[in-house]
Design a protein around this motif. Structure first.
Motif, mmCIF file in Angstrom:
data_model
loop_
_atom_site.group_PDB
_atom_site.id
_atom_site.type_symbol
_atom_site.label_atom_id
_atom_site.label_comp_id
_atom_site.label_asym_id
_atom_site.label_seq_id
_atom_site.Cartn_x
_atom_site.Cartn_y
_atom_site.Cartn_z
ATOM 1 N N TRP A 279 23.580 29.586 -18.621
ATOM 2 C CA TRP A 279 23.721 30.044 -20.017
ATOM 3 C C TRP A 279 23.486 31.658 -20.038
ATOM 4 O O TRP A 279 24.413 32.153 -20.737
ATOM 5 C CB TRP A 279 22.711 29.405 -21.011
ATOM 6 N N TYR A 280 22.548 32.208 -19.417
ATOM 7 C CA TYR A 280 22.378 33.494 -19.388
ATOM 8 C C TYR A 280 23.495 34.370 -19.044
ATOM 9 O O TYR A 280 23.966 35.318 -19.550
ATOM 10 C CB TYR A 280 20.940 34.143 -18.726
ATOM 11 N N LYS A 281 23.989 33.901 -17.820
ATOM 12 C CA LYS A 281 25.091 34.581 -17.300
ATOM 13 C C LYS A 281 26.337 34.550 -17.896
ATOM 14 O O LYS A 281 27.225 35.327 -18.240
ATOM 15 C CB LYS A 281 25.554 34.224 -15.694
ATOM 16 N N LEU A 282 26.524 33.159 -18.780
ATOM 17 C CA LEU A 282 27.628 33.055 -19.615
ATOM 18 C C LEU A 282 27.700 33.997 -20.574
ATOM 19 O O LEU A 282 28.727 34.841 -21.098
ATOM 20 C CB LEU A 282 27.741 31.606 -20.242
ATOM 21 N N GLY A 283 26.291 34.344 -21.225
ATOM 22 C CA GLY A 283 26.232 35.290 -22.217
ATOM 23 C C GLY A 283 26.402 36.611 -22.072
ATOM 24 O O GLY A 283 27.192 37.358 -22.635
ATOM 25 N N ARG A 284 26.109 36.853 -20.791
ATOM 26 C CA ARG A 284 26.249 38.339 -20.472
ATOM 27 C C ARG A 284 27.875 38.543 -20.012
ATOM 28 O O ARG A 284 28.634 39.741 -20.163
ATOM 29 C CB ARG A 284 25.487 38.768 -19.019
ATOM 30 N N THR A 285 28.573 37.665 -19.692
ATOM 31 C CA THR A 285 30.215 37.694 -19.449
ATOM 32 C C THR A 285 30.356 37.913 -20.893
ATOM 33 O O THR A 285 31.670 38.732 -20.947
ATOM 34 C CB THR A 285 30.632 36.452 -18.711
ATOM 35 N N LEU B 129 29.381 39.108 -23.450
ATOM 36 C CA LEU B 129 29.045 40.155 -24.356
ATOM 37 C C LEU B 129 29.451 41.462 -23.391
ATOM 38 O O LEU B 129 29.713 42.210 -24.085
ATOM 39 C CB LEU B 129 27.540 40.213 -24.402
ATOM 40 N N TYR B 130 29.533 41.469 -22.197
ATOM 41 C CA TYR B 130 29.664 42.710 -21.548
ATOM 42 C C TYR B 130 30.810 42.460 -20.415
ATOM 43 O O TYR B 130 30.968 43.728 -19.897
ATOM 44 C CB TYR B 130 28.332 43.160 -20.792
ATOM 45 N N GLY B 131 31.388 41.609 -20.109
ATOM 46 C CA GLY B 131 32.378 41.542 -19.219
ATOM 47 C C GLY B 131 31.990 41.263 -17.873
ATOM 48 O O GLY B 131 30.946 40.730 -17.679
ATOM 49 N N ARG B 132 32.808 41.665 -16.773
ATOM 50 C CA ARG B 132 32.514 41.340 -15.361
ATOM 51 C C ARG B 132 31.514 42.269 -14.692
ATOM 52 O O ARG B 132 31.778 43.524 -14.456
ATOM 53 C CB ARG B 132 33.800 41.013 -14.473
ATOM 54 N N TRP C 298 37.009 44.060 -19.761
ATOM 55 C CA TRP C 298 37.686 42.747 -20.246
ATOM 56 C C TRP C 298 38.529 42.463 -19.186
ATOM 57 O O TRP C 298 39.346 43.233 -18.670
ATOM 58 C CB TRP C 298 38.539 43.140 -21.571
ATOM 59 N N THR C 299 38.344 40.958 -18.995
ATOM 60 C CA THR C 299 39.123 40.436 -17.707
ATOM 61 C C THR C 299 39.771 39.184 -18.327
ATOM 62 O O THR C 299 39.178 38.678 -19.412
ATOM 63 C CB THR C 299 38.197 40.254 -16.648
ATOM 64 N N TRP C 300 40.620 38.594 -17.461
ATOM 65 C CA TRP C 300 41.159 37.264 -18.062
ATOM 66 C C TRP C 300 40.094 36.029 -18.227
ATOM 67 O O TRP C 300 40.082 35.260 -18.891
ATOM 68 C CB TRP C 300 42.338 36.774 -17.059
ATOM 69 N N ARG C 301 39.234 36.294 -17.108
ATOM 70 C CA ARG C 301 37.865 35.312 -17.290
ATOM 71 C C ARG C 301 37.221 35.469 -18.382
ATOM 72 O O ARG C 301 36.780 34.461 -19.126
ATOM 73 C CB ARG C 301 37.157 35.492 -15.718
ATOM 74 N N ARG C 302 36.865 36.622 -18.796
ATOM 75 C CA ARG C 302 35.878 36.777 -20.053
ATOM 76 C C ARG C 302 36.844 36.521 -21.186
ATOM 77 O O ARG C 302 36.248 35.713 -22.332
ATOM 78 C CB ARG C 302 35.695 38.176 -20.080
ATOM 79 N N ALA C 303 38.046 36.699 -21.382
ATOM 80 C CA ALA C 303 39.012 36.274 -22.334
ATOM 81 C C ALA C 303 38.929 34.832 -22.533
ATOM 82 O O ALA C 303 38.815 34.132 -23.584
ATOM 83 C CB ALA C 303 40.241 36.980 -22.366
ATOM 84 N N GLY C 304 39.335 33.835 -21.320
ATOM 85 C CA GLY C 304 39.365 32.697 -21.505
ATOM 86 C C GLY C 304 37.921 31.947 -21.830
ATOM 87 O O GLY C 304 37.796 31.069 -22.509
ATOM 88 N N LEU C 305 36.850 32.485 -21.393
ATOM 89 C CA LEU C 305 35.625 31.977 -21.595
ATOM 90 C C LEU C 305 35.105 32.092 -23.059
ATOM 91 O O LEU C 305 34.937 31.280 -23.685
ATOM 92 C CB LEU C 305 34.511 32.601 -20.743
ATOM 93 N N THR C 306 35.505 33.249 -23.650
ATOM 94 C CA THR C 306 35.249 33.291 -25.039
ATOM 95 C C THR C 306 36.182 32.536 -26.087
ATOM 96 O O THR C 306 35.648 31.771 -26.791
ATOM 97 C CB THR C 306 36.028 34.771 -25.262
ATOM 98 N N LEU C 307 37.362 32.292 -25.462
ATOM 99 C CA LEU C 307 38.288 31.209 -26.292
ATOM 100 C C LEU C 307 37.752 29.843 -26.090
ATOM 101 O O LEU C 307 37.555 29.092 -27.157
ATOM 102 C CB LEU C 307 39.633 31.409 -25.759
ATOM 103 N N VAL C 308 37.283 29.434 -24.946
ATOM 104 C CA VAL C 308 36.763 28.240 -24.812
ATOM 105 C C VAL C 308 35.430 28.036 -25.369
ATOM 106 O O VAL C 308 35.288 26.928 -26.112
ATOM 107 C CB VAL C 308 36.409 27.937 -23.229
#
Length: 571
Positions: free
Chosen positions: A332-338, A340-343, A541-551
């Motif tokens: 959860w910590y790393k998900l939150g950092r992703t 908030l801050y990206g990769r 901003w990466t595709w992974r960050r955008a996808g995780l945000t939407l999910v």
């Protein structure tokens, strides 16, 4: 151990860093756990949990037999006779009392109970209990409704129903949900021990009073209430004991961090036994140690018997207790950092506690083989398979954190040499802070390699250098540390380090100590540089960050919709 020599002049040259000698501790022959023998700290339902699960199984079997054989008439006759006998006790003065006694089984009361638990668990950030609580509620409500729709038993006949009702009556859905919610509340919010025992008795009294009310008002059959209570008690009892055992997820109202597990009682005994069986170490005591500087594990000071050739007295070793809860927190910590801050560097979570412990032990041995001043690794101890492991190392007795110890030029040179040596072998520590740098008799030790990385990016290596210089300057000043750093690093390397470092890349403990001292050491170092490099961009901003945000947003919307649906649906 002798202190490190002075750093030789010339940037890019590392000082050899001595490795601490292994501790002198007594060893006995280890014992392999035979197949089928439970681990030192097994997961258990206890006798009461097995009893309620067995009782619920009996209820399900009886339902199947009744449906197949068509003997439901026998239960109807018995239930009718009981309700007729109770109806003879009705009186104008007693009826309002019974209506008030059954208020807990109304839609409004159950919805209030649902929302109050949701809010309290969020406020106390008891996420594991919250998810189990929600899961139990959804499971019991839906299974109970499905069973009632399948059995389609009507309300009591030949008895006047004077209370509100809806749907079919086997099992009693209000009693099923109420029992599940009340018991879930006890397990999620009441600490184990005397208070939880009292809470269970209170739940029993409330269910009994509610059951008497519903029988008096002829809202349910006696067997429907009995079946509903059995299912409503068995589900949360099994779920909380299996998914949130007290030894791993204790309910407590203290300032202690959730990452710090209780090592007394069964867990402490399990650690002592596992050390003896797996490492051949004779432990005599286990106690928490240095909790203030640790947020992702439970650090332990373990008292053991010393080697007979050295002394007959006791010695100490160090242990880091990891559990599945630490892996989930890390995820959860790393998900939150992703979000908030990206990769950032290496922010992918571990998938099991075993992999986490294996990785840290591997990194520690790499550091040790490279000659870095790290505690000597002693091995990994399994407490419960895939759930709890103990990483055992040498205990640096008599050492102080770098933020409290005396720091002179020799200690500064040692700290800078650690960074230079990590650069030479292609590694980064990624968590350089006062709690992870110990000083004993003028010798510096590097600890806690859980976040270390093999073949990191140049940016991550530069951050290690800046954080090391900031930590060393806490007890000295920026000018002294910069002067010693110029003996091992070039001006370009130092300038790059502070261009890559800012508040986000500093460990929280380092930021907190800088605020407490009221010193802007980062700015002080920048003033000493002959030139400054443009700040390194961290937000990406990466595709992974955008996808995780939407999910994440979609998941939150689904949970909110389910909650609204449950609150709006009648029981």
């Amino acid at each position: 151990m002798a202190s490190l020599p002075q750093a030789p002049p010339g940037p890019g040259r590392a000082v050899p860093v001595p490795r601490p000698a292994p501790p002198a501790i007594a060893r006995v022959r280890s014992r392999r756990r035979p197949s089928g023998e439970p681990p030192p700290l097994p997961r258990a339902l206890a006798a009461s949990g097995k009893f309620w699960l067995t009782l619920s199984g009996v209820v399900l079997v009886v339902w199947v037999v009744v449906v197949v054989t068509g003997t439901v008439t026998v239960f109807d006759v018995v239930d009718t006779r009981v309700l007729q006998a109770i109806s003879e006790l009705r009186s104008p003065g007693l009826t309002p009392v019974m209506e008030a006694a059954g208020v807990l089984a109304t839609d409004e009361a159950i919805h209030v109970l649902w929302l109050s638990n949701l809010v309290l668990l969020v406020v106390f950030r008891r996420w594991r209990h919250l998810f189990v609580w929600l899961g139990v509620g959804l499971l019991v409500a839906n299974v109970g409704a499905l069973l009632a729709l399948t059995l389609q038993r009507p309300r009591p006949y030949e008895v006047a129903v004077i209370g509100e009702w809806s749907g079919f009556s086997m099992p009693s859905l209000p009693m099923t949900v109420l029992a599940a919610f009340l018991l879930s509340t006890v397990y999620a919010l009441v600490p184990p021990g005397r208070w939880r025992t009292r809470g269970k008795w209170a739940v029993g009294v409330l269910l009994a009073v509610t059951a008497v009310s519903r029988l008096y008002l002829a809202q349910d059959h006696p067997t429907g209430i009995l079946a509903g209570v059995v299912l409503g008690v068995a589900a949360p009892l099994a779920a909380f004991r299996l998914l949130t055992p007290n030894a791993i997820y204790p309910v407590r109202y203290t300032r202690a961090r959730p990452a710090h597990l209780d090592v007394s009682g069964d867990r402490g005994d399990a650690i002592v036994r596992a050390l003896h069986d797996q490492l051949g170490v004779l432990a005599t005591g286990v106690a928490p140690f240095g909790l203030a500087g640790s947020g992702g594990s439970t650090p332990l000071k373990i008292t053991v018997k010393a080697a007979a050739s050295v002394t007959d007295e006791e010695s100490c070793i160090f242990g880091k207790l990891y559990a599945a809860t630490h892996v989930r927190s890390d995820r959860w910590y790393k998900l939150g950092r992703t979000l908030l801050y990206g990769r950032l560097e290496d922010e992918k979570p571990f998938h099991s506690v075993r992999r986490l412990v294996q990785y840290e032990d591997y990194i520690l041995r790499l550091f040790s083989d490279a000659g870095l001043p790290v505690p000597h690794p002693l091995g990994i101890v399994e407490i419960t398979p895939e759930r709890e492991y103990l990483l055992v190392t040498e205990f640096i007795a008599g050492a102080k954190e770098a933020g409290e110890a005396d720091v002179d030029d020799s200690v500064i040179d040692q700290g800078l040499s650690v960074v230079r040596r990590m650069w030479d072998i292609g590694m980064a520590h990624r968590d350089i802070k006062p709690a992870n740098l110990l000083v004993r008799d003028g010798t510096l030790f590097l600890i806690d390699s859980a976040f270390a990385e093999v073949r990191p990016s140049p940016w991550r290596q530069a951050v290690d250098l800046a954080n090391m210089m900031l930590v060393l300057a806490l007890r000295t000043d920026a000018e002294q540390v910069y002067r010693r750093a110029r003996l091992q690093f070039s001006e370009d390397e130092i300038a790059e380090a502070f261009a890559a470092t800012r508040g986000l890349t500093m460990p929280s403990q380092l930021r907190r100590m800088l605020r407490q001292q009221g010193r802007d050491l980062h700015t002080d170092f920048l003033r000493l540089l002959p030139y400054r490099l443009p700040p390194v961009r961290i937000q990406r901003w990466t595709w992974r960050r955008a996808g995780l945000t939407l999910v994440t947003l979609a998941s939150a919307a689904v949970v909110a919709a389910i909650t609204v649906t449950i609150l709006g649906s009648p029981l």
